[in-house]
Design an enzyme around this catalytic site. Structure first.
Site: not given
Length: 263
Positions: A7, A86, A143, A157, A161, A190, A192
Protein backbone atom coordinates in the site's frame (compact mmCIF):
# COMPACT_ATOMS: atom_id res chain seq x y z
CA UNK A 1 1.45 -18.41 3.65
CA UNK A 2 -0.78 -15.36 4.12
CA UNK A 3 -1.35 -12.72 1.50
CA UNK A 4 1.26 -10.02 0.91
CA UNK A 5 -0.16 -6.57 0.16
CA UNK A 6 1.66 -3.35 -0.77
CA UNK A 7 0.00 0.00 0.00
CA UNK A 8 1.42 3.38 -0.99
CA UNK A 9 0.56 6.62 0.77
CA UNK A 10 0.07 4.62 3.95
CA UNK A 11 0.92 7.22 6.60
CA UNK A 12 -2.34 9.17 6.75
CA UNK A 13 -5.90 9.52 5.50
CA UNK A 14 -7.31 6.75 3.34
CA UNK A 15 -3.99 4.92 3.19
CA UNK A 16 -3.53 4.73 6.95
CA UNK A 17 -7.10 3.55 7.46
CA UNK A 18 -6.68 1.04 4.64
CA UNK A 19 -3.71 -0.58 6.38
CA UNK A 20 -5.83 -1.00 9.50
CA UNK A 21 -8.78 -2.41 7.59
CA UNK A 22 -6.70 -4.89 5.61
CA UNK A 23 -4.93 -6.26 8.68
CA UNK A 24 -8.15 -6.47 10.68
CA UNK A 25 -9.98 -8.18 7.81
CA UNK A 26 -7.24 -10.77 7.25
CA UNK A 27 -5.10 -11.54 10.29
CA UNK A 28 -2.80 -13.76 8.24
CA UNK A 29 -1.75 -11.10 5.74
CA UNK A 30 1.43 -9.03 5.75
CA UNK A 31 1.15 -5.39 4.68
CA UNK A 32 4.03 -3.36 3.29
CA UNK A 33 3.37 0.36 3.66
CA UNK A 34 5.18 3.17 1.89
CA UNK A 35 5.05 6.91 2.54
CA UNK A 36 7.27 9.98 2.67
CA UNK A 37 6.54 10.69 6.35
CA UNK A 38 7.23 8.24 9.17
CA UNK A 39 4.98 9.17 12.08
CA UNK A 40 1.83 7.46 10.83
CA UNK A 41 3.79 4.42 9.71
CA UNK A 42 5.39 4.08 13.13
CA UNK A 43 2.02 4.24 14.86
CA UNK A 44 0.70 1.48 12.62
CA UNK A 45 3.66 -0.76 13.38
CA UNK A 46 3.30 -0.16 17.11
CA UNK A 47 -0.37 -1.08 16.88
CA UNK A 48 -0.08 -4.20 14.73
CA UNK A 49 3.53 -5.33 15.12
CA UNK A 50 6.43 -5.63 12.70
CA UNK A 51 5.34 -9.12 11.69
CA UNK A 52 2.07 -7.73 10.29
CA UNK A 53 3.13 -4.30 9.07
CA UNK A 54 6.45 -3.52 7.42
CA UNK A 55 7.11 0.03 6.33
CA UNK A 56 9.60 2.02 4.31
CA UNK A 57 9.92 5.79 4.36
CA UNK A 58 10.57 6.83 0.79
CA UNK A 59 9.37 8.86 -2.16
CA UNK A 60 7.56 6.60 -4.60
CA UNK A 61 9.19 8.46 -7.50
CA UNK A 62 12.59 7.14 -6.32
CA UNK A 63 12.78 4.16 -8.65
CA UNK A 64 15.95 2.68 -7.18
CA UNK A 65 14.45 2.51 -3.69
CA UNK A 66 11.19 1.10 -5.00
CA UNK A 67 13.18 -1.53 -6.91
CA UNK A 68 14.95 -2.43 -3.66
CA UNK A 69 11.61 -2.80 -1.87
CA UNK A 70 10.17 -5.02 -4.58
CA UNK A 71 13.32 -7.14 -4.50
CA UNK A 72 13.00 -7.42 -0.71
CA UNK A 73 9.44 -8.67 -1.09
CA UNK A 74 10.57 -11.15 -3.75
CA UNK A 75 13.34 -12.56 -1.56
CA UNK A 76 11.19 -12.82 1.57
CA UNK A 77 7.91 -13.98 0.07
CA UNK A 78 8.42 -14.92 -3.59
CA UNK A 79 5.10 -13.31 -4.48
CA UNK A 80 2.87 -10.27 -4.12
CA UNK A 81 -0.89 -10.72 -3.89
CA UNK A 82 -2.06 -7.15 -4.23
CA UNK A 83 -1.19 -3.47 -4.59
CA UNK A 84 -3.21 -0.43 -3.62
CA UNK A 85 -1.72 2.64 -5.31
CA UNK A 86 -3.05 5.32 -3.00
CA UNK A 87 -0.24 7.90 -2.85
CA UNK A 88 -0.98 11.08 -4.73
CA UNK A 89 -0.82 14.86 -4.73
CA UNK A 90 -3.18 17.63 -5.83
CA UNK A 91 -0.87 20.62 -6.30
CA UNK A 92 -0.68 22.61 -8.59
CA UNK A 93 -4.21 23.96 -8.27
CA UNK A 94 -4.29 26.67 -10.91
CA UNK A 95 -6.18 27.56 -14.08
CA UNK A 96 -4.66 26.55 -17.39
CA UNK A 97 -4.35 30.20 -18.45
CA UNK A 98 -2.17 30.84 -15.40
CA UNK A 99 0.01 27.78 -15.95
CA UNK A 100 2.29 29.47 -18.45
CA UNK A 101 5.72 29.55 -16.83
CA UNK A 102 8.51 26.99 -16.74
CA UNK A 103 7.88 26.59 -13.00
CA UNK A 104 4.22 25.77 -13.70
CA UNK A 105 5.20 23.04 -16.15
CA UNK A 106 7.69 21.65 -13.64
CA UNK A 107 4.83 21.42 -11.13
CA UNK A 108 2.75 19.49 -13.66
CA UNK A 109 5.69 17.16 -14.27
CA UNK A 110 6.18 16.57 -10.55
CA UNK A 111 2.48 15.79 -10.11
CA UNK A 112 2.52 13.34 -13.02
CA UNK A 113 5.66 11.70 -11.61
CA UNK A 114 3.84 11.05 -8.32
CA UNK A 115 0.31 10.35 -9.57
CA UNK A 116 1.09 8.40 -12.72
CA UNK A 117 4.65 7.60 -13.79
CA UNK A 118 5.69 6.20 -10.41
CA UNK A 119 2.67 3.91 -10.55
CA UNK A 120 3.50 2.72 -14.07
CA UNK A 121 7.00 1.94 -12.83
CA UNK A 122 5.73 0.15 -9.72
CA UNK A 123 3.27 -2.02 -11.63
CA UNK A 124 5.88 -2.98 -14.21
CA UNK A 125 8.29 -3.97 -11.43
CA UNK A 126 5.65 -5.96 -9.56
CA UNK A 127 3.96 -7.84 -12.41
CA UNK A 128 6.20 -10.93 -12.11
CA UNK A 129 5.49 -11.13 -8.36
CA UNK A 130 1.76 -10.56 -8.87
CA UNK A 131 1.71 -13.40 -11.39
CA UNK A 132 3.44 -15.60 -8.81
CA UNK A 133 0.52 -15.24 -6.42
CA UNK A 134 -1.49 -18.45 -5.96
CA UNK A 135 -4.49 -16.14 -6.20
CA UNK A 136 -5.19 -13.49 -8.83
CA UNK A 137 -2.83 -10.55 -8.36
CA UNK A 138 -5.03 -7.52 -7.67
CA UNK A 139 -4.03 -3.94 -8.50
CA UNK A 140 -6.31 -1.26 -7.06
CA UNK A 141 -5.75 2.33 -8.14
CA UNK A 142 -7.18 5.23 -6.13
CA UNK A 143 -8.61 7.49 -8.82
CA UNK A 144 -10.89 10.53 -8.55
CA UNK A 145 -14.12 11.97 -9.87
CA UNK A 146 -11.85 14.65 -11.34
CA UNK A 147 -10.66 12.02 -13.83
CA UNK A 148 -14.01 12.03 -15.62
CA UNK A 149 -15.26 15.60 -15.10
CA UNK A 150 -13.55 18.99 -14.78
CA UNK A 151 -12.92 20.69 -11.46
CA UNK A 152 -11.89 24.33 -11.55
CA UNK A 153 -8.11 24.62 -11.15
CA UNK A 154 -7.58 20.86 -10.99
CA UNK A 155 -6.51 20.25 -14.59
CA UNK A 156 -3.15 18.70 -13.70
CA UNK A 157 -4.66 16.39 -11.10
CA UNK A 158 -7.62 15.39 -13.27
CA UNK A 159 -5.42 14.61 -16.26
CA UNK A 160 -3.12 12.43 -14.16
CA UNK A 161 -6.05 10.45 -12.77
CA UNK A 162 -7.58 10.08 -16.25
CA UNK A 163 -4.27 8.61 -17.39
CA UNK A 164 -4.45 6.19 -14.46
CA UNK A 165 -7.92 5.08 -15.53
CA UNK A 166 -6.61 4.30 -18.99
CA UNK A 167 -3.63 2.47 -17.54
CA UNK A 168 -6.00 0.14 -15.69
CA UNK A 169 -7.77 -0.60 -18.97
CA UNK A 170 -4.43 -1.35 -20.61
CA UNK A 171 -3.46 -3.79 -17.86
CA UNK A 172 -6.79 -5.56 -18.25
CA UNK A 173 -6.26 -5.73 -22.00
CA UNK A 174 -2.69 -7.01 -21.87
CA UNK A 175 -2.61 -9.34 -18.87
CA UNK A 176 -4.53 -12.63 -18.49
CA UNK A 177 -7.40 -12.05 -16.07
CA UNK A 178 -6.73 -15.31 -14.25
CA UNK A 179 -3.32 -13.90 -13.26
CA UNK A 180 -3.67 -10.12 -12.83
CA UNK A 181 -6.60 -7.72 -12.58
CA UNK A 182 -6.77 -3.95 -12.15
CA UNK A 183 -9.48 -1.49 -11.18
CA UNK A 184 -9.75 2.26 -10.50
CA UNK A 185 -11.85 3.46 -7.57
CA UNK A 186 -12.90 7.06 -6.96
CA UNK A 187 -13.13 7.29 -3.15
CA UNK A 188 -15.58 10.19 -2.93
CA UNK A 189 -14.95 13.42 -1.01
CA UNK A 190 -13.17 12.16 2.10
CA UNK A 191 -12.27 13.92 5.34
CA UNK A 192 -8.49 13.96 4.85
CA UNK A 193 -5.59 16.41 4.92
CA UNK A 194 -6.08 16.98 1.20
CA UNK A 195 -9.56 18.33 1.82
CA UNK A 196 -8.21 20.62 4.53
CA UNK A 197 -5.57 21.88 2.11
CA UNK A 198 -8.28 22.55 -0.48
CA UNK A 199 -10.34 24.59 1.96
CA UNK A 200 -7.50 26.52 3.56
CA UNK A 201 -4.71 27.01 1.01
CA UNK A 202 -4.90 25.38 -2.42
CA UNK A 203 -8.52 26.25 -3.08
CA UNK A 204 -8.36 29.94 -2.14
CA UNK A 205 -5.16 30.29 -4.18
CA UNK A 206 -6.24 28.50 -7.34
CA UNK A 207 -10.01 27.91 -7.50
CA UNK A 208 -12.89 30.28 -8.13
CA UNK A 209 -14.98 31.05 -5.02
CA UNK A 210 -17.95 29.27 -6.60
CA UNK A 211 -15.96 26.09 -7.25
CA UNK A 212 -14.46 26.14 -3.76
CA UNK A 213 -17.85 26.62 -2.10
CA UNK A 214 -18.89 23.01 -2.73
CA UNK A 215 -16.01 21.66 -0.68
CA UNK A 216 -16.50 24.24 2.04
CA UNK A 217 -20.16 23.33 2.36
CA UNK A 218 -19.43 19.61 2.51
CA UNK A 219 -17.18 20.32 5.47
CA UNK A 220 -19.58 22.69 7.20
CA UNK A 221 -22.47 20.23 6.89
CA UNK A 222 -20.34 17.28 8.09
CA UNK A 223 -20.89 15.59 4.73
CA UNK A 224 -17.31 14.52 4.11
CA UNK A 225 -16.82 10.75 4.10
CA UNK A 226 -14.97 9.04 6.91
CA UNK A 227 -11.83 7.38 5.45
CA UNK A 228 -13.23 4.07 6.73
CA UNK A 229 -15.87 4.14 3.99
CA UNK A 230 -13.62 3.99 0.90
CA UNK A 231 -11.00 1.99 2.81
CA UNK A 232 -13.52 -0.81 3.32
CA UNK A 233 -14.13 -1.03 -0.43
CA UNK A 234 -10.44 -0.90 -1.32
CA UNK A 235 -9.63 -3.58 1.26
CA UNK A 236 -12.27 -5.96 -0.05
CA UNK A 237 -11.01 -5.55 -3.62
CA UNK A 238 -7.37 -6.17 -2.79
CA UNK A 239 -8.07 -9.04 -0.37
CA UNK A 240 -11.05 -10.86 -1.85
CA UNK A 241 -10.25 -10.01 -5.43
CA UNK A 242 -11.44 -7.80 -8.25
CA UNK A 243 -14.39 -9.44 -10.03
CA UNK A 244 -13.55 -10.29 -13.63
CA UNK A 245 -16.50 -8.18 -14.77
CA UNK A 246 -14.87 -5.09 -13.21
CA UNK A 247 -11.37 -5.71 -14.56
CA UNK A 248 -10.02 -2.50 -16.09
CA UNK A 249 -13.00 -0.42 -15.00
CA UNK A 250 -13.33 2.97 -13.29
CA UNK A 251 -15.97 3.09 -10.55
CA UNK A 252 -17.03 5.29 -7.68
CA UNK A 253 -16.67 3.76 -4.24
CA UNK A 254 -20.45 3.34 -3.93
CA UNK A 255 -21.14 1.96 -7.41
CA UNK A 256 -23.77 -0.76 -7.22
CA UNK A 257 -21.52 -3.00 -9.30
CA UNK A 258 -19.24 -3.20 -6.26
CA UNK A 259 -22.03 -4.84 -4.28
CA UNK A 260 -20.34 -8.26 -4.22
CA UNK A 261 -17.20 -6.78 -2.60
CA UNK A 262 -18.70 -4.17 -0.29
CA UNK A 263 -19.65 -6.83 2.24
Amino acid sequence: MGKVILITGASRGIGLQLVKTVIEEDDECIVYGVARTEAGLQSLQREYGADKFVYRVLDITDRSRMEALVEEIRQKHGKLDGIVANAGMLEPVKSISQSNSEHDIKQWERLFDVNFFSIVSLVALCLPLLKSSPFVGNIVFVSSGASVKPYNGWSAYGCSKAALNHFAMDIASEEPSDKVRAVCIAPGVVDTQMQKDIRETLGPQGMTPKALERFTQLYKTSSLLDPKVPAAVLAQLVLKGIPDSLNGQYLRYNDERLGPVQG
